[in-house]
Design a protein around this motif. Sequence first.
Motif, short mmCIF file in Angstrom:
data_model
loop_
_atom_site.label_atom_id
_atom_site.label_comp_id
_atom_site.label_asym_id
_atom_site.label_seq_id
_atom_site.Cartn_x
_atom_site.Cartn_y
_atom_site.Cartn_z
N LEU A 179 0.97 -1.23 0.05
CA LEU A 179 -0.06 0.04 0.01
C LEU A 179 0.94 1.07 0.15
O LEU A 179 1.70 1.37 0.76
CB LEU A 179 -1.00 -0.14 1.34
N SER A 180 0.30 2.12 -0.75
CA SER A 180 1.10 3.48 -0.74
C SER A 180 0.14 4.61 -1.81
O SER A 180 -0.26 4.34 -2.67
CB SER A 180 2.47 3.35 -1.37
N GLY A 181 0.57 5.76 -1.33
CA GLY A 181 -0.04 6.89 -2.21
C GLY A 181 -1.48 6.98 -2.32
O GLY A 181 -2.13 7.62 -3.17
N LEU A 182 -2.21 6.19 -1.19
CA LEU A 182 -3.70 6.46 -1.22
C LEU A 182 -4.47 7.74 -0.99
O LEU A 182 -5.70 8.09 -1.11
CB LEU A 182 -4.17 5.24 -0.30
N ARG A 183 -3.41 8.65 -0.32
CA ARG A 183 -3.91 10.07 -0.06
C ARG A 183 -4.62 10.64 -1.62
O ARG A 183 -5.38 11.43 -1.28
CB ARG A 183 -2.80 10.84 0.29
N LYS A 184 -4.01 10.24 -2.72
CA LYS A 184 -4.57 11.00 -3.88
C LYS A 184 -5.84 10.65 -4.34
O LYS A 184 -6.61 11.14 -5.07
CB LYS A 184 -3.49 10.35 -4.96
N PHE A 202 -0.52 5.77 2.97
CA PHE A 202 -0.97 7.29 2.02
C PHE A 202 0.03 7.79 1.35
O PHE A 202 -0.05 8.69 0.54
CB PHE A 202 -1.80 8.26 3.06
N THR A 203 1.25 7.50 1.91
CA THR A 203 2.27 8.11 1.24
C THR A 203 3.11 7.70 -0.01
O THR A 203 2.84 6.35 0.03
CB THR A 203 3.26 8.53 2.40
N GLY A 204 3.87 8.32 -0.53
CA GLY A 204 4.68 7.66 -1.76
C GLY A 204 3.82 7.67 -2.94
O GLY A 204 2.84 8.33 -3.19
N GLN A 205 4.13 6.86 -3.98
CA GLN A 205 3.56 6.72 -5.39
C GLN A 205 2.46 6.00 -5.06
O GLN A 205 2.35 4.70 -4.61
CB GLN A 205 4.61 6.29 -6.39
N LEU A 206 1.24 6.28 -6.11
CA LEU A 206 0.20 5.44 -6.07
C LEU A 206 0.48 4.24 -7.14
O LEU A 206 0.60 4.43 -8.10
CB LEU A 206 -1.10 6.32 -6.34
#
Length: 769
Positions: A356-361, A430-434
């Motif tokens: 998991l990563s980038g889910l903030r987008k 939530f951080t990093g690339q989606l």
Amino acid sequence: MLFTVLTGLITSSLLIPFGKLIKTKWSILLPFIPVLLFLFYALHVPTVAGGTNLLQHLPWVPTLGANLDFRLDGLSLLFALLITGIGTAIFFYGRSYLKGHHYFDRFFAYLLLFMSAMLGVVLSNNMLTLFVFWELTSISSFFLIGFNNDSRASRSSALMALSITGLGGFFLLAGLILAGHVAGTYVISELFTKHGLLVDHPLYPLIVTLVCLGAFTKSAQFPFHFWLPGAMKAPTPVSAYLHSATMVKAGIYLLARFTPILGHTELWNTTLLVVGGFTMAFAAIHALFRTDLKGILAYSTISALGVLTFLLGLDTPEAFVAASVFILVHALYKATLFMITGIIDHETHTRDITKLSGLRKVLMPVFIAAILAALSSAGVPLTFGFIGKDLIYEATLHYRENWSLWLTALAVITNIGLVAAGFMAGLKPFTGQLPTAYQNVHLPYKSMWIPPLILAALGLLFGIFPGVVGEYMNYQTANAIAGADTHMDLKIWHGFNVVLILSVATLVSGGLIYVFHTPSERKLAAIERFNRLAPQQVFLYIAQTCKRLAISFTQLFHNGYLRSYHLKIIVFAELLLGYKLWISGPIHIHFDQLTPLSWYEVVIVAILIGALYIIVSTRSRLTSVVSTSVIGYCICLMFVFYSAPDLAMTQFTIDTLTTVLFVLVLYKLPGFINLTSRAVLVRDAIVALGFGAILSLIALRVLYEPNTTTISDFYGENAYLLAKGKNVVNVILVDFRGIDTMFETVVLSIAALGVYSLIRLRLKSSEKE
């Protein structure tokens, strides 16, 4: 208060016949039950904050000391607000999370049952009533944890949780009964004045041990912690509710409630310090190696529960203030993070933080809630978690000089782990690339992301205005735990001091671990190599050993042959009665005082002996049944000779009916198949003669016992006065032995349900095979 407890129970039972309506548009009504309960208790905040405690007394079983007594003070009010407030968020969240689920109505029936049980625990002012609700939380949580009953893992986790908490409940019951016996009351508010009596009693160490075992099992303290990570097999709304503000906090509530009663001693304080201190550090370190979001939250929950136990063991006003604040801090951010985990799992179908990563987008409102909860968990300034962390360090630094440094270091290590774990659960997804696989992820229903956002915002709001929260909620909570005035004064800023330095160092160290430590399956596997030494394996080994012993016992004593059961029962009775006769001394028989034998008595006994000989020697079932009836009729005549015609008529009726039934059943069966060896016949003859001899000796001893009528006089005099019945026998069965008769009725009802279920059972062809 009783009505608020019964509300969930009544509604839960109504969901059974009206469940289909709840699955449709009427489901919107469910969340308003905890809303109304929350408003009810919120209206009492000014009263309780002013130092007034509310009491309610309703008789239940007064002769046993079990009454429906309820007490609303600072401690119970805080927990009631958490149970109903976070319950409101969970109900709105769960309504959307489980929308369309086949067992939607069943889920909310279990959840309402659990909410009512928790309210009963925290509001009860009677130890016996508290235990009833305590066990109800274990039972209802069993249904919730095992809600996905088609999953073997869920069923296993539910059984594990029930086994551990149920065992703790047994110890707790013993401890509460002993405490009530020593103090002479089961009313908790009256026990506050019995502290000296309890502490000075020889049973005090045993009472403390039993009560602590009950609390430790429920609040997942080492070595009973392993059931909680397994309970994560439950749906996310269950995990969020049970492990943030309710079930696991029940053990903490119990310790806090009994601190003024059993606490303030070296035994109590040392037990809580050692168990809580080890648990909080052990679980905080373990949380860093988990890759599943729920696993991280589970171990950080265990650590937080250890912190609360540790603070109660410090036994200082500062520690009680810190505990009262941290209870609220943990409930807010942990419920938020659990619900966010559910949203992530609901939308991405994974909880693995390595993927998991980038889910903030794509989940920006959820990310805002997550970052606020993570910051509160870490203790960043302007969050309520910052206040809680400062109070923990203040409590350890002001402890005994020779221990303050070590305890503070332990608290720092624990909080560093909790900071990193909070960032892993709240920031990492939530951080990093989606990833490309999650490009189409979208926000779920508003009722799923608004509740965690509100709870996270409260963590920030309470951090900005801690004085208001402290005055209206935490002040009286700390006083209730301490049993005295703690002089709480929460401030957003205490100046530059050692506590602030420790908070900053904790935050920086936890952040560095989060940045440079990457959880992986390899690291997790390295940790799990030590599982063979884990308490869970010890518990499973004990369980398997008990199972093997049970199988051996069953094979030895329960082989399915009625004659074997009769033999064992009679032999045991002979040993017990024979031992009693032996220790009672010799029997002195005065034959001159006995009634002379008459010729008809001799004839009847001769007929009886002849019938007995026919029974043991015949090879025909029918002849055996007829001979048995002859014995029965001989006994009827004996009753007539000794002026007992009512017994004779009863015996005659039963014997005749039994004989007819036996003949009808056995008429078409073949004759005896003689497979019994001579050794078995000799054994049975010895056992039978021994039993008859013992009963004869007992009868002779009874003849020379003084004829006391105390018990019969009591029933004769009080049957009408107390129970309003003129038939003494009926009164004894219905009133004086009412509980016994009630349980007999319950057993028959359960058996009837089992028979009805078997009659209505419709198996598929595959299941029949």
